[in-house]
Design a protein around this motif. Structure first.
Motif, PDB file in Angstrom:
ATOM      1  N   UNK A  81      47.021  22.227   7.675  1.00  0.00           N
ATOM      2  CA  UNK A  81      46.834  21.461   6.357  1.00  0.00           C
ATOM      3  C   UNK A  81      46.207  20.351   6.717  1.00  0.00           C
ATOM      4  N   UNK A  82      45.539  19.731   5.528  1.00  0.00           N
ATOM      5  CA  UNK A  82      45.223  18.446   5.649  1.00  0.00           C
ATOM      6  C   UNK A  82      46.018  17.431   4.603  1.00  0.00           C
ATOM      7  N   UNK A  83      45.946  16.151   5.103  1.00  0.00           N
ATOM      8  CA  UNK A  83      46.257  15.405   4.031  1.00  0.00           C
ATOM      9  C   UNK A  83      45.436  14.191   3.937  1.00  0.00           C
ATOM     10  N   UNK A 376      42.609   8.478  12.626  1.00  0.00           N
ATOM     11  CA  UNK A 376      43.293   8.140  11.450  1.00  0.00           C
ATOM     12  C   UNK A 376      42.507   7.830  10.462  1.00  0.00           C
ATOM     13  N   UNK A 377      42.757   8.423   9.304  1.00  0.00           N
ATOM     14  CA  UNK A 377      41.774   8.222   8.060  1.00  0.00           C
ATOM     15  C   UNK A 377      42.190   7.457   6.895  1.00  0.00           C
ATOM     16  N   UNK A 378      43.399   7.050   7.080  1.00  0.00           N
ATOM     17  CA  UNK A 378      44.043   6.040   5.985  1.00  0.00           C
ATOM     18  C   UNK A 378      45.053   5.437   6.770  1.00  0.00           C
ATOM     19  N   UNK A 379      45.425   4.022   6.212  1.00  0.00           N
ATOM     20  CA  UNK A 379      46.364   3.144   6.801  1.00  0.00           C
ATOM     21  C   UNK A 379      47.011   2.321   5.825  1.00  0.00           C
ATOM     22  N   UNK A 389      50.684   5.579   8.427  1.00  0.00           N
ATOM     23  CA  UNK A 389      49.211   6.181   8.833  1.00  0.00           C
ATOM     24  C   UNK A 389      49.159   7.813   8.643  1.00  0.00           C
ATOM     25  N   UNK A 390      47.983   8.042   7.929  1.00  0.00           N
ATOM     26  CA  UNK A 390      47.789   9.364   7.913  1.00  0.00           C
ATOM     27  C   UNK A 390      46.531   9.934   9.118  1.00  0.00           C
ATOM     28  N   UNK A 391      46.670  10.827   9.788  1.00  0.00           N
ATOM     29  CA  UNK A 391      45.902  11.088  10.926  1.00  0.00           C
ATOM     30  C   UNK A 391      45.584  12.731  10.815  1.00  0.00           C
ATOM     31  N   UNK A 392      44.684  12.898  11.773  1.00  0.00           N
ATOM     32  CA  UNK A 392      44.228  14.343  12.075  1.00  0.00           C
ATOM     33  C   UNK A 392      44.008  14.849  13.395  1.00  0.00           C
ATOM     34  N   UNK A 393      44.146  16.064  13.799  1.00  0.00           N
ATOM     35  CA  UNK A 393      43.573  16.332  15.036  1.00  0.00           C
ATOM     36  C   UNK A 393      42.809  17.323  15.075  1.00  0.00           C
ATOM     37  N   UNK A 394      41.972  17.333  16.410  1.00  0.00           N
ATOM     38  CA  UNK A 394      40.802  18.205  16.164  1.00  0.00           C
ATOM     39  C   UNK A 394      41.060  19.797  15.990  1.00  0.00           C
ATOM     40  N   UNK A 395      42.359  20.095  16.679  1.00  0.00           N
ATOM     41  CA  UNK A 395      42.926  21.407  16.676  1.00  0.00           C
ATOM     42  C   UNK A 395      44.220  21.650  15.970  1.00  0.00           C
ATOM     43  N   UNK A 396      44.471  20.601  15.358  1.00  0.00           N
ATOM     44  CA  UNK A 396      45.650  20.774  14.635  1.00  0.00           C
ATOM     45  C   UNK A 396      45.699  20.400  13.096  1.00  0.00           C
TER      46      UNK A 396
END
Length: 702
Positions: A81-83, A376-379, A389-396
């Motif tokens: 999922x993406x947020x 982290x793409x938003x804070x 904070x909204x973050x993302x992982x390369x494999x998650x």
């Protein structure tokens, strides 16, 4: 690089590496429990070909039959999922938008600081902005009527601004136009601003619109500069706002405009233009009408300047020069003239992102999330302590986090916790898992058979937690890696209090080896005896301990086994592994079995050049499961991974094959753990599933 872009990049890489792609048609449903189609079982010969190795070492080719079982139908779209957007009106009340691999949008809402999240379906296909001003009133900008072609390009027909007055239960369209097919998030997460319920602003098609009646009517903002293209805005009060952007043409300029009458008139305040240089803005944020930040970007140089004003933009002082690419600053949040935060996204890696923090207005910044692997793409900071904070992982999947102490410690708020790397059950109710989306060093526990998970402890002093093994709810072992003075140290930790505290019992398990320890398996049989297997540059290596992990002895080593895809050990002497290779001019998956701790015998091979082993599990000598995957091209899309589950009840002599539907998406790092002949788990950074009937029915836990 946002999550959707990363997903497309990885998908294209798979296509380039695939020799052939097959077409496949599968059914897709939409609930949370899987079911099996009945009356579909039949025998198909020559789908599983096995070489039976005789006692004297001479092999005999034998064709066995494989039973094709009923299909496993996932009734809920699974996958990463993406947020991309979040917005909080208070520390406790906030919203976020979730998008899955099916591109369905979901509005998330919390009223208790992230302890619980309500989910509502959101119209649209791709989100471009989100803004709420109360617990009930908000706006969202979406692209709609979209299609993805076989090159991975998404083309949308419409762009809509939607409005809700009942916390997302119903939406009305306030503005609609042809879509620009340009993602707003690549350059700004704050595309909608409403200083009050009547006056609002939105970025669309490189222009800015304003409303004075709550969104019923919109008109274009006039900056008295036709070449100016706005990119970022900040409204500390309903009548006062700031906008930054660049002019187009042969001599581009970076400009800042200010309004004090709700956008009717704008005054130019800041101009940046240097001969031969191209500047852009990466953000502007004001904590009050007088105090604000501006971050510039010198195109092509991966650097920019952070400016501060304390007199409403009359004067700007350069605070510091900052790196503006790899990692890229994604959002600014200034608390006062001294304190503020900047979020960072690394893009494609392998560098890290994080969060910059300052206590001197930006003259110096410190990464308070160093070595965590975050993008982290938003804070959003409410004060010096409370940060979302909204973050993302390369494999998650993406995730939402909150800190109550200024970023010293963080807790993942969404999605609900579940292991993403490894899981072990000490009995039917109690189990332990490694890793969550936001932390690979997090250890989890379950007391209800894996249905729910809670954070147990975080081992932040270690760079990687490899594998874990428990013989009862209290006693367990874990293989970890930490950075030593000259090389990575691989250690064996032990716990006797259910994982709350861990003590090293072996200091350097890979001492003297040419390459670092890469553990792929760990299993303790009792307090003293354990076995582990690892890959290194010279092949497969199995080591054993008979003193509770204090010392380890090599029991098997083969430098030729460098293509193992699945591995498991039942005891010190019995184990299974699979490889992918070519024999008899056929590409196939080869299955091997060891009973004496020394010799591996080939049980059989599964023909198929496009199938690969994702996971392997044998809880006993008779019952085993093999999870296979292959890439299937789509007609109008890039395609997807197709999964097949093979099971045996006679030690690998015969197998039952069942296909999952195309809606199953488990990522690359898939773990399959069966605790007995009926109970098992599938875990990955994207999803977690459980079966209680030997793999016939799978239920989505997270």
């Amino acid at each position: 690089m946002n999550l959707l872009t990363r997903y497309r990049f990885l998908t294209l890489a798979v296509i380039v590496l695939s020799a052939t792609m097959l077409l496949s048609g599968c059914n897709s449903e939409t609930k949370q429990t899987t079911r099996i189609e009945t009356n579909k079982t039949h025998h198909v010969s020559r789908l599983l070909q096995t070489d039976l190795i005789a006692a004297n070492g001479n092999g005999a080719d034998t064709d066995l039959s494989i039973t094709v079982g009923p299909r496993i139908v996932i009734k809920q779209e699974l996958g990463r999922i993406s947020i991309p957007y979040m917005d909080f009106v208070t520390e406790q009340t906030g919203w976020a938008v979730k998008s899955g691999v099916d591109h369905k949008l979901t509005l998330l809402q919390t009223k208790d600081g992230g302890s619980h999240w309500a989910e509502k379906q959101l119209p649209g296909w791709r989100v471009q902005g989100l803004k709420f001003i109360s617990q009930t009133t908000g706006w969202v900008l979406v692209d709609d009527d979209c299609k993805s072609n076989n090159k991975g390009t998404v083309i949308c027909a419409k762009e809509k601004l939607l409005h809700t007055k009942d916390a997302g239960k119903t939406w009305i369209t306030q503005w609609e136009n042809a879509a620009s097919n340009v993602s707003n998030q690549d350059w700004n997460t704050k595309t909608i601003q409403f200083p009050d319920q009547n006056h609002g602003f939105v970025f669309v098609h490189k222009q800015m619109l304003l409303t004075n009646d709550g969104g019923q009517h919109w008109k274009k903002v006039n900056f008295d500069n036709t070449q100016f293209k706005p990119s970022h805005m900040s409204f500390p009060q309903s009548n006062t706002g700031y906008v930054t952007g660049v002019t187009e043409g042969s001599h581009p300029k970076l400009l800042v405009f200010k309004t004090t009458d709700r956008g009717v008139h704008w005054k130019k305040q800041f101009v940046l233009s240097e001969s031969g240089e191209v500047w852009s803005s990466l953000g502007i944020d004001f904590s009050d009408v007088n105090t604000g930040w501006l971050l510039t970007n010198q195109e092509g140089m991966l650097s920019g300047d952070l400016y501060l004003t304390t007199d409403g933009g009359k004067h700007w002082s350069k605070q510091s020069k900052q790196r503006t690419g790899r990692p890229r600053p994604t959002s600014l949040d200034l608390i006062d003239a001294n304190r503020g935060f900047i979020s960072l996204d690394p893009g494609a890696g392998p560098i890290e992102g994080g969060i910059w923090s300052t206590n001197d207005g930006g003259k110096s910044l410190n990464n308070i999330a160093e070595n965590k692997g975050w993008g982290i793409h938003e804070l959003q900071a409410f004060n010096k302590d409370s940060i979302w904070a909204a973050g993302n992982g390369f494999n998650s999947s993406d995730y939402l986090m909150h800190s109550a102490d200024g970023g010293k410690t963080w807790g993942q708020s969404y999605p609900p916790l579940h292991p993403v790397n490894h899981i072990i059950m000490s009995d039917k109710l109690h189990g332990y898992g490694i890793g969550i989306q936001s932390s690979q060093q997090q250890l989890l526990q379950t007391n209800d058979g894996g249905k729910t998970w809670s954070a147990l402890t975080s081992l932040n002093g270690y760079s990687q937690l490899h594998n874990i093994s428990f013989i009862d709810p209290n006693h367990g072992w874990m293989i970890v890696t930490k950075q030593g003075p000259t090389h990575h140290l691989t250690q064996n930790l032990v716990t006797s209090d259910g994982g709350r505290t861990w003590t090293p019992v072996s200091t350097d398990m890979d001492q003297g080896m040419s390459s670092g320890f890469n553990s792929m398996y760990l299993n303790f049989l009792d307090h003293n005896n354990g076995v582990s297997a690892e890959f290194q540059g010279s092949g497969l290596r199995i080591i054993q301990t008979k003193d509770g992990g204090i010392s380890w002895q090599e029991s098997f080593k083969d430098p030729k086994l460098t293509s193992i895809q699945g591995f498991t050990m039942l005891s010190l002497t019995e184990g299974w592994y699979t490889t992918y290779g070519s024999e008899r001019k056929k590409e196939q998956i080869n299955i091997f079995h060891m009973k004496d701790g020394k010799h591996w015998n080939k049980v059989g091979s599964i023909p198929g050049y496009d199938w690969n082993t994702k996971a392997l599990s044998f809880p006993d000598t008779k019952h085993g499961w093999l999870l296979l995957a292959r890439w299937v091209a789509g007609v109008d899309t890039l395609g997807s991974e197709q999964y097949r589950l093979l099971s045996t009840k006679d030690g690998g002599k015969t197998w039952i094959s069942q296909d999952f539907t195309e809606s199953l998406y488990l990522e690359n790092n898939v773990q399959m753990t069966f605790t007995d002949d009926m109970n098992g788990f599938l875990t990955s950074p994207a999803s977690m599933l459980q079966t209680e009937d030997g793999g016939l029915i799978w239920t989505v836990l997270q």
